[in-house]
Every structure is written in structure tokens, then in C-alpha cells.
Scaffold this motif. Structure first.
Motif, mmCIF file in Angstrom:
data_model
loop_
_atom_site.group_PDB
_atom_site.id
_atom_site.type_symbol
_atom_site.label_atom_id
_atom_site.label_comp_id
_atom_site.label_asym_id
_atom_site.label_seq_id
_atom_site.Cartn_x
_atom_site.Cartn_y
_atom_site.Cartn_z
ATOM 1 N N SER A 137 -5.947 -38.712 8.709
ATOM 2 C CA SER A 137 -6.038 -37.132 8.525
ATOM 3 C C SER A 137 -6.648 -37.019 6.924
ATOM 4 C CB SER A 137 -4.616 -36.722 8.928
ATOM 5 O OG SER A 137 -3.780 -36.945 7.759
ATOM 6 N N ILE A 138 -6.520 -35.706 7.077
ATOM 7 C CA ILE A 138 -6.758 -35.148 5.544
ATOM 8 C C ILE A 138 -5.538 -35.452 4.810
ATOM 9 C CG2 ILE A 138 -8.479 -33.402 6.306
ATOM 10 C CD1 ILE A 138 -6.263 -31.438 6.441
ATOM 11 N N ASN A 139 -5.630 -34.850 3.499
ATOM 12 C CA ASN A 139 -4.064 -35.063 2.858
ATOM 13 C C ASN A 139 -3.164 -34.247 3.380
ATOM 14 O OD1 ASN A 139 -6.452 -35.543 0.430
ATOM 15 N ND2 ASN A 139 -4.912 -36.855 0.165
ATOM 16 N N PRO A 140 -1.908 -34.788 3.488
ATOM 17 C CA PRO A 140 -0.821 -33.915 3.904
ATOM 18 C C PRO A 140 -0.451 -32.638 3.150
ATOM 19 C CG PRO A 140 -0.075 -35.903 3.166
ATOM 20 C CD PRO A 140 -1.462 -36.233 3.111
ATOM 21 N N THR A 141 -0.208 -31.599 3.728
ATOM 22 C CA THR A 141 0.247 -30.398 3.059
ATOM 23 C C THR A 141 1.532 -30.055 3.927
ATOM 24 O OG1 THR A 141 -0.962 -28.727 4.650
ATOM 25 C CG2 THR A 141 -2.291 -29.964 2.756
ATOM 26 N N PRO A 142 2.346 -28.865 3.274
ATOM 27 C CA PRO A 142 3.450 -28.330 3.894
ATOM 28 C C PRO A 142 2.957 -27.563 5.218
ATOM 29 C CG PRO A 142 3.466 -27.827 1.494
ATOM 30 C CD PRO A 142 2.400 -28.617 1.899
ATOM 31 N N GLY A 147 -7.429 -29.948 -2.869
ATOM 32 C CA GLY A 147 -8.986 -29.846 -2.517
ATOM 33 C C GLY A 147 -9.586 -31.268 -2.759
ATOM 34 N N ALA A 148 -10.736 -31.202 -3.389
ATOM 35 C CA ALA A 148 -11.599 -32.260 -3.716
ATOM 36 C C ALA A 148 -12.022 -32.690 -4.889
ATOM 37 C CB ALA A 148 -12.713 -32.443 -2.593
ATOM 38 N N PRO A 149 -11.097 -32.900 -6.018
ATOM 39 C CA PRO A 149 -11.187 -33.058 -7.378
ATOM 40 C C PRO A 149 -12.165 -34.072 -7.719
ATOM 41 C CG PRO A 149 -9.154 -33.541 -6.849
ATOM 42 C CD PRO A 149 -9.710 -33.148 -5.704
ATOM 43 N N THR A 150 -12.954 -34.194 -8.863
ATOM 44 C CA THR A 150 -13.887 -35.335 -9.065
ATOM 45 C C THR A 150 -13.729 -35.525 -10.649
ATOM 46 O OG1 THR A 150 -15.743 -33.630 -9.838
ATOM 47 C CG2 THR A 150 -15.558 -34.752 -7.578
ATOM 48 N N ASP A 151 -14.177 -36.665 -11.066
ATOM 49 C CA ASP A 151 -14.033 -37.191 -12.473
ATOM 50 C C ASP A 151 -12.700 -37.307 -13.274
ATOM 51 O OD1 ASP A 151 -16.915 -37.257 -12.458
ATOM 52 O OD2 ASP A 151 -17.044 -35.133 -12.791
ATOM 53 N N PHE A 152 -12.092 -37.613 -12.497
ATOM 54 C CA PHE A 152 -10.728 -37.603 -12.985
ATOM 55 C C PHE A 152 -10.046 -39.315 -13.372
ATOM 56 C CE2 PHE A 152 -10.289 -36.987 -8.476
ATOM 57 C CZ PHE A 152 -9.559 -38.402 -7.947
ATOM 58 N N ARG A 185 -15.156 -44.306 -5.082
ATOM 59 C CA ARG A 185 -15.689 -44.278 -3.882
ATOM 60 C C ARG A 185 -14.761 -43.463 -2.807
ATOM 61 N NH1 ARG A 185 -18.199 -49.785 -2.011
ATOM 62 N NH2 ARG A 185 -18.730 -48.489 -0.192
ATOM 63 N N ILE A 186 -13.506 -43.790 -3.010
ATOM 64 C CA ILE A 186 -12.462 -43.109 -1.947
ATOM 65 C C ILE A 186 -11.935 -41.902 -2.602
ATOM 66 C CG2 ILE A 186 -10.477 -43.350 -0.606
ATOM 67 C CD1 ILE A 186 -12.963 -44.996 0.520
ATOM 68 N N TYR A 187 -11.557 -41.840 -3.882
ATOM 69 C CA TYR A 187 -10.588 -40.761 -4.265
ATOM 70 C C TYR A 187 -11.522 -39.626 -5.180
ATOM 71 C CZ TYR A 187 -6.717 -44.043 -4.291
ATOM 72 O OH TYR A 187 -5.748 -44.913 -3.973
ATOM 73 N N GLY A 188 -12.775 -40.139 -5.445
ATOM 74 C CA GLY A 188 -13.795 -39.319 -6.140
ATOM 75 C C GLY A 188 -13.441 -39.311 -7.768
ATOM 76 N N GLY A 189 -12.822 -40.144 -8.292
ATOM 77 C CA GLY A 189 -12.425 -40.339 -9.598
ATOM 78 C C GLY A 189 -13.353 -40.817 -10.491
ATOM 79 N N ALA A 190 -13.078 -41.067 -11.643
ATOM 80 C CA ALA A 190 -14.167 -41.762 -12.723
ATOM 81 C C ALA A 190 -13.572 -43.030 -13.230
ATOM 82 C CB ALA A 190 -14.316 -40.881 -13.942
ATOM 83 N N LYS A 191 -12.470 -43.180 -13.247
ATOM 84 C CA LYS A 191 -12.010 -44.395 -13.980
ATOM 85 C C LYS A 191 -10.637 -44.857 -13.523
ATOM 86 C CE LYS A 191 -11.137 -42.732 -18.539
ATOM 87 N NZ LYS A 191 -11.454 -42.933 -19.927
ATOM 88 N N PHE A 233 -5.998 -36.634 -3.830
ATOM 89 C CA PHE A 233 -6.778 -37.685 -4.191
ATOM 90 C C PHE A 233 -6.684 -38.114 -5.620
ATOM 91 C CE2 PHE A 233 -9.782 -35.672 -1.092
ATOM 92 C CZ PHE A 233 -10.027 -36.852 -0.214
ATOM 93 N N THR A 234 -5.896 -37.292 -6.491
ATOM 94 C CA THR A 234 -5.617 -37.831 -7.731
ATOM 95 C C THR A 234 -4.094 -38.450 -7.802
ATOM 96 O OG1 THR A 234 -4.380 -35.656 -8.741
ATOM 97 C CG2 THR A 234 -6.890 -35.854 -8.677
ATOM 98 N N ASP A 235 -3.539 -38.664 -8.818
ATOM 99 C CA ASP A 235 -2.214 -39.122 -9.135
ATOM 100 C C ASP A 235 -1.411 -38.138 -9.446
ATOM 101 O OD1 ASP A 235 -2.822 -38.958 -11.824
ATOM 102 O OD2 ASP A 235 -3.131 -41.187 -12.078
ATOM 103 N N GLU A 236 -1.734 -36.851 -9.345
ATOM 104 C CA GLU A 236 -0.887 -35.496 -9.653
ATOM 105 C C GLU A 236 -0.892 -34.978 -8.248
ATOM 106 O OE1 GLU A 236 0.748 -34.454 -11.957
ATOM 107 O OE2 GLU A 236 0.342 -36.203 -13.586
ATOM 108 N N ALA A 237 0.590 -34.732 -7.585
ATOM 109 C CA ALA A 237 0.588 -34.202 -6.353
ATOM 110 C C ALA A 237 0.139 -32.684 -6.305
ATOM 111 C CB ALA A 237 1.971 -34.390 -6.011
ATOM 112 N N SER A 238 -0.029 -31.852 -7.405
ATOM 113 C CA SER A 238 -0.372 -30.577 -7.488
ATOM 114 C C SER A 238 -1.835 -30.189 -7.071
ATOM 115 C CB SER A 238 0.248 -29.691 -8.509
ATOM 116 O OG SER A 238 -0.329 -30.292 -9.765
#
Length: 554
Positions: free
Chosen positions: A58-63, A499-504, A452-458, A491-496
Motif C-alpha cells: 500500500s501507500i504510506n498509512p494514514t489515520p 507526500g513524496a519529499p525528496t533530497d532528505f 531509490r525507494i525513499y527518494g532521499g539523498a543520503k 518516506f523520511t524518518d520524520e513521521a510528520s
């Protein structure tokens, strides 16, 4: 409107022998746990050649809710209605979320597995056996130290703590061994939830009882004063721990409301563990049915990635189709719409929030497996919203999205989805390619997942994690697969961050080597391996009357 538990309690299940017979199992092939539950005896005979495996994620879970398990059950029922010999393979619920925030975890509405109360509570005792086995090992370690410490184990460097299958924040950090000379050696320790235990991972990745025992013996329990690793084999108790799991290793057989066989076994969380049901359970579904439908926990960035990169190499079978579940409500939530406003048509927010779904679809397609999308429809969703989402998925991503109503209609609500899954399985080839190679090191693996999965930078390591990595490299552990422990909400390590953030940057604070399971856990952000209860736990709504009838479970 009836609740899930009221629907389940009103259902009449078929005798478990009849469910077993649908899979070609005789009365003597199963061990009965009453009239409607059984364990499948090992070894399980059958072949998987030509049989189809469908992975539901699924997509990321939400309330707002996604309903992944509900769609999994509904799809299984729909495939049965389409004339396919089908079995569903699911995880066992943990009492932590059942009594905490989530409530029951057996699907919902007309797409459930039954007996719902038993499965959500003590079921066949698998999680209790895992808890006892885990804590028996902890007791044996402390006893070894108390009785003279022949192995020279450093009490400050014990890595094996204790577990409990309930959310209990008060046990995250504890001191054991108090009470003087007869109370053992005092030391600081902690509790995890049972589903985070390495024994749970071993149960779910083992292929038979002897493989389980072999893996148990490889468990790292701590280090000596000379900083040398100590394993269960050194303690000489691998056989004792394995024998406590001799029944828990057998997959459990139940049924859906529509009497499709369901194999429920193992239950690691996907945010703090690898998030997949057991290989034995999945293999049983594959061997005994033509179509096996399974799921992976939380969003595709966690459970599905771990299914494909950790479970598949052990399973020896890649999915033939991946189904990604999304709801219009959850996608609008990802665009910043507040919960009270999710029932109001908002096409612009849907378009913005669909970025989360698009990334998950693109991620899964990287593995070379056909992908379809299941729109789990809510009554508040408008036709315009459904049409908009379908068009976005199909025109921008080139995959088909199917409108499903399994909560209200069971298998009949997934007829088109089932037809699409059958077509994908039987006409679209798979060219499976894992995200990283067997000889890649931990930093390479984590970087592949983050970029490649999270969309982060490093990936950024804490000082402690960096020191651990050097130790792992010296011991040859750094080429094991990595199991990312990360918030499920982003996708990040911050629950708040939705969407689909990048470069984190993903921050790894600590590694946990799980040598028996065969992977290294990377703890990121603020993720905890012992959850806490919310202000108003689901347990507040639960009750039982003088006749034993349970209410409020979900």
C-alpha cells in the motif's frame, strides 16, 4: 451499520476439515484447535511450479485508513469466485496494536478472516510461545553470569533483552538483577514488543525445524569482556529454545467469511522488523493452491521492500504481480487536507496527494514485477474523484487502477481487480531484479534504499553507528541484508513529513545485528522497538459478557 466483530460473529464458518480439503489436505494432515482452527503439519507436500504469487502492499498509512488486509482478503475471495484455487497468506495480529490504537487486524466488513476474536487474541498460542522462548533465553543468559560466567560475558554488553506482546512504554528501559546476592547480577536492560524479537524473524524466515534451530544457534546474545561475540551456540541452549517453538513453527489454517482458505502465520511489524508472514505459510499457500495472495506490512517503502529484498531470496519465489492499495481519503490527507474534511470532494488535493502513490508504483516497478493499483473505495468518495485517480495512475504511470468495494461487498467488490491480477499474472512476464546485490555492503544497501525507494539523498550515521559499522566490517557482517527500522508514516524518518519529499537525509542512530535471522537492523530517526499505548487505547472499548460474547474488539 454492523461493526466488524458483529459481522464476524454472525458468520457461519465451514468445518476446518472442509477448508483443509479445498487445499487437498486430509484430516490427518492438520492438527485441530477446536472446530474452526488448525495447524498444518510439516513438511507440507506439493509443488510451486506454475503457481502464482500476488503481493499486496500500500501507500504510506494514514489515520484515514488504507485497508490493505481488507483488500487482500477480498481479492482472495474474488479469485476464488473467478474459479482459481486460492489461498491467502497473512500475518498474525499482535496484542500490542489490538489493545492499543489499531484494534483488530483481520480485515474488515465483508472481507474478513474468521474466527475474528480468536485470531486477534491468543489464536493458537504462537506469539506466547515466541515470548516464552525469547525470555527463556534471557533468563539462561543471566543465570550463566550468576553461576560463574564461564564464557566471560560482559553484563554491560548483552544485546539480548526481554520481550512482551503488548505496548508498554514503562519497560523500554529497566534494571534487572536487583535484590542482593540471590537476585542475580544487576544490569541495565530493556523490553521490546514480541513481534520485534529476532525469534519472530527466525520463525518467519526458517524453512523447517532444523533450519530454525540452526538460526537460533547463530543468534548474537552479547560480547565478552574481550569484545568477542557470544552466540546461543556458545551458551549451548539452541536446542532448548528451538523445542519451545516446535508447534509455533507450524502454519495456522482458518478461512474467510466466504470460506477461502487462509493461512495465518508469523507477525513481525514492518516498521521495526521485516514485516512479512512466514516463508512456511507463504510456501504452504503456494504449494496447496494455484494462486497465493499475501501481504507485507505498512507501505511499500517498508514491508514490500523487505519482502522483495529479504524474504524473496529465502523464499525462492518472486511475486507474479504486486497490488498497491490506495484510498482517495488517504491521498487527500497526504496533500494536507484535515481529517474532518476528507469526505468533501477535492480533486486538486487528490492530484497533489497522489504523488505518494506515484512514488510507490514507480518503486515497485523497479523490481521488474507487474504492478496494479487497487482503489479501496469509501462511501464518501465521489465518481469524479475515482475517475481522476484512475486517469492519473493510468496515463502518468502506465498501470491500471481498479475500483474495489470489498468492505461492503466482499469478493464481489473485487471482481475487476481479480480479473486484472489474473491477466497480469498470466500474460505479463516478470524480470525480477533485487534492489542490491548479495556482495554489497551495508552502506551501499542503505544508500540504494534511501535514494531509490525513499527518494532521499543520503544516509548519515551517528557516531555509535559508525563505530558499529567498522566492527561489522572486521567481522564480515557488513554484507548481510539490511532491515530498515523507520517510521511507517513517511518516506523520511520524520513521521510528520507527508507526500513524496525528496533530497532528505536518513539518520541511522544504531545497528542491531540479527545473525540468526540473517540481516542487520538499522534504527533510524526516533523509531522505537517497544511502542506505547495512546491516550485512549482500543482496550477501553472492549468487553465480554456472562455468555463469553466479546464486544468492541473492532
Amino acid at each position: 451499520m454492523k461493526t466488524d466483530i458483529e459481522i464476524a460473529q454472525a458468520a457461519t464458518g465451514e468445518p476446518i476439515d472442509d477448508i483443509a480439503a479445498k487445499l487437498g489436505l486430509a484430516h490427518t494432515d492438520i492438527e485441530h484447535y477446536g472446530e474452526n482452527k488448525a495447524k498444518i503439519k510439516l513438511p507440507i507436500q506439493g509443488k510451486t511450479a506454475g503457481h502464482k504469487l500476488i503481493l499486496v502492499t500500500s501507500i504510506n498509512p494514514t489515520p484515514a485508513g488504507e485497508g490493505k488486509s481488507t483488500v487482500t482478503v477480498g481479492l482472495g475471495d474474488a479469485l476464488t469466485k473467478a474459479g482459481k484455487k486460492t489461498a491467502i497468506a497473512l500475518r498474525e495480529p499482535s496484542l500490542g496494536p489490538v489493545m492499543g490504537m489499531k484494534g483488530g487486524a483481520t480485515g474488515g466488513g465483508m472481507a474478513q478472516v474468521i474466527p475474528m476474536e480468536d485470531i486477534n487474541l491468543h489464536f493458537t498460542g504462537d506469539l506466547h510461545a515466541l515470548t516464552e522462548a525469547h525470555d527463556t533465553l534471557a533468563a539462561l543468559i543471566d543465570n550463566h553470569i550468576h553461576q560463574g560466567n564461564e564464557l566471560g560475558i560482559d553484563p554491560r554488553a548483552i544485546t539480548w533483552n526481554r520481550v512482551l506482546d503488548i505496548n508498554d512504554r514503562a519497560l523500554r528501559d529497566v534494571v534487572t538483577g536487583l535484590g542482593g546476592r540471590t537476585g542475580g547480577v544487576p544490569r541495565q536492560s530493556s523490553f521490546d514488543i514480541t513481534v520485534a524479537s529476532e525469534l519472530m524473524a527466525i520463525l518467519c524466515l526458517g524453512t523447517d525445524l532444523m533450519d530454525l534451530k540452526r538460526r537460533v544457534n547463530k543468534i548474537l546474545i552479547g560480547y565478552t569482556y574481550d569484545k568477542e561475540p557470544v552466540t546461543v551456540a556458545d551458551l549451548q541452549v539452541g536446542g532448548a529454545i528451538a523445542l519451545l517453538l516446535k508447534d509455533a513453527i507450524k502454519p495456522n489454517l482458518v478461512q474467510t467469511l466466504e470460506h477461502t482458505p487462509a493461512i495465518i502465520h508469523g507477525g513481525p511489524f514492518a516498521n521495526i522488523a521485516h514485516g512479512c508472514n512466514s516463508i512456511l505459510g507463504t510456501n504452504a499457500a503456494l504449494k496447496l493452491a494455484d494462486y497465493a495472495v499475501t501481504e507485507a506490512g505498512f507501505g511499500a517503502d517498508l514491508g514490500a521492500e523487505k519482502f522483495l529484498d529479504i524474504k524473496v531470496p529465502n523464499l525462492g519465489k518472486t511475486p507474479d504481480t504486486i497490488v498497491i492499495v490506495a484510498t482517495i481519503r488517504a491521498l487527500k490527507y497526504n496533500a494536507g487536507v484535515k481529517l474532518p474534511e476528507l469526505g468533501v470532494e477535492n480533486l486538486e488535493a487528490l492530484k497533489v496527494g497522489s504523488a505518494n502513490l506515484k512514488r510507490h508504483v514507480a518503486n515497485m516497478r523497479q523490481y521488474g514485477v507487474p504492478v496494479v493499483v487497487a482503489i479501496n473505495r469509501f462511501s464518501s468518495d465521489t465518481d469524479a474523484e475515482v475517475a481522476t485517480l484512475k486517469a492519473l495512475v493510468e496515463t502518468e504511470l502506465g498501470v491500471t487502477a481498479y475500483d474495489t468495494t470489498v468492505w461492503a461487498n466482499g469478493g464481489d467488490g473485487a471482481t475487476e481487480l481479480a480479473a486484472g491480477v489474473i491477466e497480469a499474472c498470466e500474460t505479463k512476464p516478470t524480470t525480477f531484479k533485487p534492489l542490491y546485490n548479495d556482495d554489497d555492503d551495508l552502506m551501499t544497501e542503505m544508500t540504494q534504499i534511501v535514494t531509490r525507494i525513499y527518494g532521499g539523498a543520503k544516509v548519515e550515521l551517528s557516531a555509535k553507528a559508525a563505530r558499529q559499522l567498522k566492527t561489522f566490517q572486521a567481522r564480515g557482517w557488513d554484507q548481510l541484508p539490511v532491515c530498515m527500522a523507520k517510521t511507517q508514516y513517511s518516506f523520511t524518518d520524520e513521521a510528520s513529513v507527508l507526500g513524496a519529499p525528496t533530497d532528505f537525509t536518513i539518520h541511522v542512530r544504531e545497528f542491531i545485528p540479527k545473525l540468526g535471522a540473517g540481516f542487520i537492523v538499522a534504527l533510524t530517526g526516533k523509531i522505537l522497538t517497544m511502542p506505547g499505548l495512546p491516550k485512549k487505547p482500543a482496550a477501553l472499548n472492549m468487553d465480554i459478557d456472562e455468555n463469553g460474547k466479546i464486544t468492541g474488539l473492532f
